[in-house]
Scaffold this active site. Structure first.
Site, short mmCIF file in Angstrom:
data_model
loop_
_atom_site.label_atom_id
_atom_site.label_comp_id
_atom_site.label_asym_id
_atom_site.label_seq_id
_atom_site.Cartn_x
_atom_site.Cartn_y
_atom_site.Cartn_z
N HIS A 82 0.84 -1.20 0.00
CA HIS A 82 0.00 0.00 0.00
C HIS A 82 0.87 1.24 0.00
CE1 HIS A 82 -3.44 2.56 0.89
NE2 HIS A 82 -2.65 3.20 1.73
N ASP A 161 -15.31 2.88 8.18
CA ASP A 161 -14.28 3.85 7.79
C ASP A 161 -14.81 4.78 6.71
OD1 ASP A 161 -11.55 5.02 7.44
OD2 ASP A 161 -11.84 4.13 5.47
N ARG A 168 -15.07 13.04 8.71
CA ARG A 168 -13.82 13.74 9.06
C ARG A 168 -13.46 14.76 7.99
NH1 ARG A 168 -10.02 9.13 8.89
NH2 ARG A 168 -8.41 10.71 9.17
N LYS A 187 -8.81 -0.91 6.20
CA LYS A 187 -9.08 -1.43 4.86
C LYS A 187 -8.08 -2.52 4.48
CE LYS A 187 -9.24 2.93 3.80
NZ LYS A 187 -9.49 4.32 3.55
N1 URA Z 1 -6.27 7.74 3.44
C1 URA Z 1 -7.20 7.01 4.09
O1 URA Z 1 -7.61 5.96 3.61
N2 URA Z 1 -7.64 7.46 5.27
C2 URA Z 1 -7.21 8.60 5.86
O2 URA Z 1 -7.65 8.93 6.94
C3 URA Z 1 -6.25 9.36 5.15
C4 URA Z 1 -5.79 8.91 3.95
#
Ligand code: URA
Length: 435
Positions: A82, A161, A168, A187
């Site tokens: 990632h 998320d 957020r 994730k």
């Molecule tokens: N990428 C993500 O998947 N989440 C975050 O909070 C910031 C960048």
């Protein structure tokens, strides 16, 4: 349990228990806790922070809020990679076939680009017919048969998320280390790999602008991954200038193909070899990083990494011939050189500005729904530390629209600082974080 009490507890600086975090995440995902209470909680976390136990608990709850991919019927150690995202970051395109050709199983979920950074799926769609919208069954079959598959993130991957990130994003609570780390890792954990190699970018083109913040994020994510029983390591790498030379979807695919043919740009090759070495060791195909690097160099030299890319593209519906004839990939209708305005050395490149130039040309997405032009972008000929003569080409712009080309060119020139003083080239790899 009442959400009000949990908000007050965090506001006053105490740590939440695992049970309290479960109540909060499950309640929010089901719609039982309203946005305004979760917003207050995110702001309390933003100011008070979370300790390692809280961060791990939040990650695990978010990972388990939807489907957890079960890859146990795929043979061998499954390794994922990632990147926190950057300009010209086409690493997955070259790295995953290299690693798969070396015998390590790559089962990867990827995303699309948003903002000034591109996404792997968009780049892969430069191969006509290619799709990441494959079923879980096809995904597993492909991994078992050819050692590599890349799938788009399913709607039910860590839905907590997804909902929390959207909240957020509009409440100024994205840039908190624990929240970012738990968001990314939830994730990755749900996607099911046994080992995870993270490429944490640092610099003007990255999410984290300073090395201090990048290392802190890397340490947090490594702690979470290992805490969840997945072998996790992070490489912190430079994003103070674009990676490699190409920026733009099909142009980056061509550069990845060049790399698999043994003629990639030095920095990009170095990053692929470094990340790939850790992936090979994690996957049990090499005992040391040095041995792994030797194997990776061999799969480039003997052509098996390039053949693996062709096999992977064909398995997901794409035209494998394009791998061997990259000149047939989408091409822009016009190109123009950007000439240096002065003699000197490249002192600095404002990296995210180069990503924005590609966006202006049509190569990126302004909103989630916008279509992108795969053919446009830039190929840099000069990077930080290089000497340049007045009138020499700094980059070639590939465009389909004169007005956009002019706009991108003007912006590009603003992003480059050229001066008489020679500049020392900075290392690409800033460090490795292993728990
Ligand atoms: N990428 C993500 O998947 N989440 C975050 O909070 C910031 C960048």
């Amino acid at each position: 349990m009442r959400m009000y009490d949990l908000i007050m507890k965090k506001r006053n600086g105490s740590a939440l228990t695992g049970e309290e975090i479960r109540f909060m995440v499950q309640g929010y995902t089901k719609g039982e806790i309203p946005d305004y209470q979760m917003s207050a909680m995110m702001m309390a976390i933003y100011f008070r922070g979370m300790d390692a136990d809280e961060t791990l608990a939040l990650t695990m709850e978010m990972a388990h809020s939807g489907d957890m991919l079960d890859l146990s019927d795929i043979h061998g150690v499954k390794v994922d990679k990632h990147s926190t995202g950057g300009v010209g970051d086409k690493t997955s395109l070259a790295l995953t076939p290299m690693v798969a050709a070396a015998g390590v199983t790559v089962a990867k979920m990827s995303g699309r680009g948003l903002g000034h950074t591109g996404g792997t799926i968009d780049k892969l769609e430069s191969f006509s017919g290619f799709s990441t919208a494959i079923t879980e069954q096809q995904f597993k079959e492909n991994v078992n048969r050819i050692g590599i598959a890349i799938m788009g993130q399913t709607a039910d991957l860590a839905p907590a998320d997804k909902k929390l990130y959207a909240l957020r994003d509009v409440t100024a609570t994205v840039d908190n280390m624990s929240l970012i780390a738990s968001s990314i890792m939830s994730k990755k954990l749900a996607a099911g790999a046994d080992a995870i190699v993270l490429d944490v970018k640092t610099g003007s083109g990255a999410f984290m602008k300073t090395q201090e913040d990048s290392f802190a994020l890397a340490r947090e994510m490594v702690r979470i991954g290992n805490g969840a029983g997945r072998k996790t390591i992070a490489v912190v790498s430079d994003m103070d200038q674009p990676l490699g030379c190409a920026v733009g979807n099909a142009l980056e695919v061509r550069e990845a193909i060049d790399t698999l043919r043994g003629c990639g740009p030095e920095d990009f090759v170095e990053l692929c070899l470094t990340l790939g070495s850790y992936m090979l060791v994690a996957g049990g195909e090499a005992a040391t990083e040095e041995e792994a690097e030797q194997i990776l160099r061999e799969v480039i030299e003997n052509g098996s990494a390039l053949d693996k890319l062709a096999e992977f593209i064909a398995a997901q519906g794409g035209d494998r011939e394009l791998v061997y004839h990259p000149e047939k990939l989408p091409q822009a209708s016009m190109t123009q050189e950007i000439e240096s305005p002065a003699d000197g050395y490249i002192q600095r490149i404002v990296c995210d500005e180069i990503g924005i130039c590609s966006l202006i040309l049509g190569g990126g997405r302004e909103t989630k729904e916008s279509a992108i032009d795969l053919s446009v972008g830039l190929v840099l000929h000069k990077k930080v530390g290089d000497a340049v003569k007045k009138g020499e080409s700094l980059a070639t712009i590939h465009a389909n629209d004169q007005a956009k080309l002019d706009m991108a060119k003007e912006r590009f020139l603003q992003a480059y600082t050229i001066d008489e003083e020679p500049v020392e080239k900075k290392p690409l790899i800033k460090g490795i974080v292993i728990e």
